[in-house]
Design a protein around this motif. Structure first.
Motif: not given
Length: 401
Positions: A360-376
Motif C-alpha cells: 500500500p505504500m509503494l507507488l501505483p504500478g510498482i510491484r515486488i517480484n523476485t525469482s531464483p535468478t532475480d533478487h531485486v
C-alpha cells in the motif's frame, strides 16, 4: 504381544517425530510459538537517522503480533546497534546467529556492512533478506546466493536514470559527483559509467568523503571549479545536507540529483535550508505521506494509523518509516508463504518466488517480484523535484535495469 507393543511404540515415535512441535525444534530460530529474526542498525554514529528503519520495523512486528503473528507464531525481532561500523556489524551479527540463534538476518543497514557479514552468513546457512541497502552487488546470485537487495530500486539503477535524464537535457554535460568512499557511493559511479561509457573519465569529476569526516565543504568547492553542469549527490543524510547547503552558499546552481536515501525533508532538506534545495531532482518508489496527492489514499491513511499507534515517537515526515513498513510487510508475505516449513531452504525458496506483490505504500504500478535468478524486489522509480516545501513527482515510471 511383545511384537504388537513394539509396533505400537514405533508408530507413536513416528507420529511424534512428524508433529509441528518437533518440526519446529528442527528449524533454527523457530519454536511452536515464535520466529526469531535479527538485524543490525545504526542507532548511534554518523548515520543514526537510519535507526528509524529499525524502530519502524519493530513497530510493524508489534502490530503483527497483536493480530496473532504469522501462522500462529509471534515474531521476535532482535535489533542491535552497530554504530554503522562494519567490524561492529560482524560482531553483533555473530551474536545474533550464535547466541540468539535467529532464523534469518533481515534489513541490516549498510552496503559495506552487509558485504562484511555475507560470507559468514553463507557459511552458517542463514538467509540475508531485504538488506538495508540498494547496492546492485546483492543482486549477484553467484556471489550472494542467500541475499536479496532491499525493498528499493538499486543505487546503480537510480544513477542510470539520472545520467539518462541529464543527457537528454544536455548531451554534452559534464558531471560532478560527491560520493561516500565505500560500496554505497561506488554503486552510483557504476551507474553513471553504464550510461556514459567511454566518455566517463573525460566528463566526470569525482570527490569522496569518509563517514567519519566532520564536513565536506572543500570537496564541494573543488567540484564547482570543474565547471560541471550536473551535480550528483550520492551521500547519506548528514553529508547530503552539507552538500546542498555549501553549493548554495558558493552560488553553484547545476542540475542537481540527490540520492533517494537522502530525500527526507526533516533530516536533509530543512537542515540544508529549504531555499537551497529548491529545484533538486531525485527519484521515488514509495508514497510520500506529505504529498497532497495522497491526502485521501487508503494506503497512506493506514500507514498514518500504524505510526500513531505503534511508532508514536516517530517523525511522520520521515520516509524511512515508510521504507520500514514496506520491508516488514514484504518479509511478512514471505514467512506467511512458508507455512509451517520455516527451514532455511523454504524461507529462501519463498523469498525468491514473490510474484506481483502490491504494497500500500509503494507507488501505483510498482510491484515486488523476485525469482531464483532475480533478487531485486523493486526496479522502477519515478522522477521528482523539490519545490521548496515538498517533493513533486513527474513523468512515467522508469526502469533502470
Amino acid at each position: 504381544m511383545r511384537s504388537a507393543a513394539t509396533m505400537g511404540l514405533a508408530t507413536a515415535l513416528v507420529l511424534a517425530a512428524s508433529s509441528p512441535a518437533v518440526k519446529a525444534a528442527e528449524m533454527r530460530g523457530v519454536t511452536a510459538t515464535e520466529i526469531r529474526i535479527g538485524q543490525t542498525m545504526p542507532y548511534s554514529g554518523p548515520v543514526s537517522a537510519f535507526g528509524a528503519l529499525g524502530r519502524g520495523e519493530a513497530g510493524y512486528f508489534k502490530m503483527l503480533n497483536e493480530r496473532g503473528g504469522i501462522n500462529g507464531r509471534r515474531i521476535v525481532l532482535i535489533s542491535l546497534d552497530d554504530g554503522y561500523t562494519p567490524p561492529k556489524t560482524v560482531e553483533q551479527t555473530r551474536r545474533l546467529v550464535e547466541s540468539d540463534e535467529v532464523a534469518l538476518i533481515f534489513s541490516s543497514i549498510g552496503t559495506a556492512h552487509n558485504s562484511a557479514i555475507a560470507k559468514y552468513l553463507q557459511s552458517k546457512n542463514i538467509p540475508q533478506l531485504f538488506v538495508g541497502s540498494g547496492a546492485s552487488k546483492f543482486a549477484d546470485v553467484a556471489q550472494y546466493p542467500q541475499a536479496t537487495v532491499g525493498v528499493q530500486a538499486p543505487f546503480r539503477y537510480e544513477a542510470r536514470l539520472y545520467a539518462r535524464y541529464a543527457l537528454e537535457k544536455n548531451p554534452n554535460a559534464k558531471f560532478a559527483v560527491i560520493s561516500q568512499n565505500d560500496d554505497y557511493g561506488r554503486d552510483y559511479l557504476l551507474g553513471l559509467k553504464d550510461v556514459l561509457g567511454e566518455k566517463y573519465d573525460s566528463v566526470v569529476t569525482g570527490a569522496t568523503y569518509e563517514v567519519t569526516d566532520p564536513a565536506i565543504d572543500s570537496q564541494i568547492v573543488k567540484l564547482k571549479a570543474s565547471g560541471a553542469e550536473v551535480f550528483v549527490i550520492a551521500a547519506t543524510p548528514k553529508f547530503a545536507a552539507q552538500a546542498i547547503r555549501k553549493a548554495y552558499e558558493i552560488g553553484w546552481r547545476p542540475m542537481t540529483f540527490l540520492s533517494s536515501t537522502a530525500v527526507w525533508i526533516s533530516t536533509v532538506m530543512q537542515p540544508a535550508g529549504l531555499e537551497a534545495g529548491t529545484g533538486i531532482l531525485s527519484a521515488a518508489y514509495v508514497k510520500d505521506p506529505d504529498d497532497p496527492a495522497w491526502a485521501d489514499d487508503a494506503g497512506v491513511k493506514g500507514w498514518r494509523a500504524f505510526m500513531t499507534k505503534y511508532v508514536p515517537d516517530g517523525d511522520p515526515h520521515d520516509t524511512n518509516y515508510v521504507n520500514a513498513y514496506n520491508s516488514a510487510m514484504t518479509l511478512e508475505a514471505v514467512l506467511k508463504a512458508c507455512g509451517d516449513d520455516l527451514s532455511t531452504e523454504n524461507i529462501l525458496k519463498q523469498a525468491f518466488a514473490i510474484h506481483d506483490l502490491e504494497l500500500p505504500m509503494l507507488l501505483p504500478g510498482i510491484r515486488i517480484n523476485t525469482s531464483p535468478t532475480d533478487h531485486v524486489p523493486v526496479d522502477q522509480m519515478q522522477f521528482m523535484r523539490f519545490n521548496g516545501k515538498t517533493w513533486q513527482r513527474f513523468g512515467a515510471l522508469q526502469t533502470g535495469n
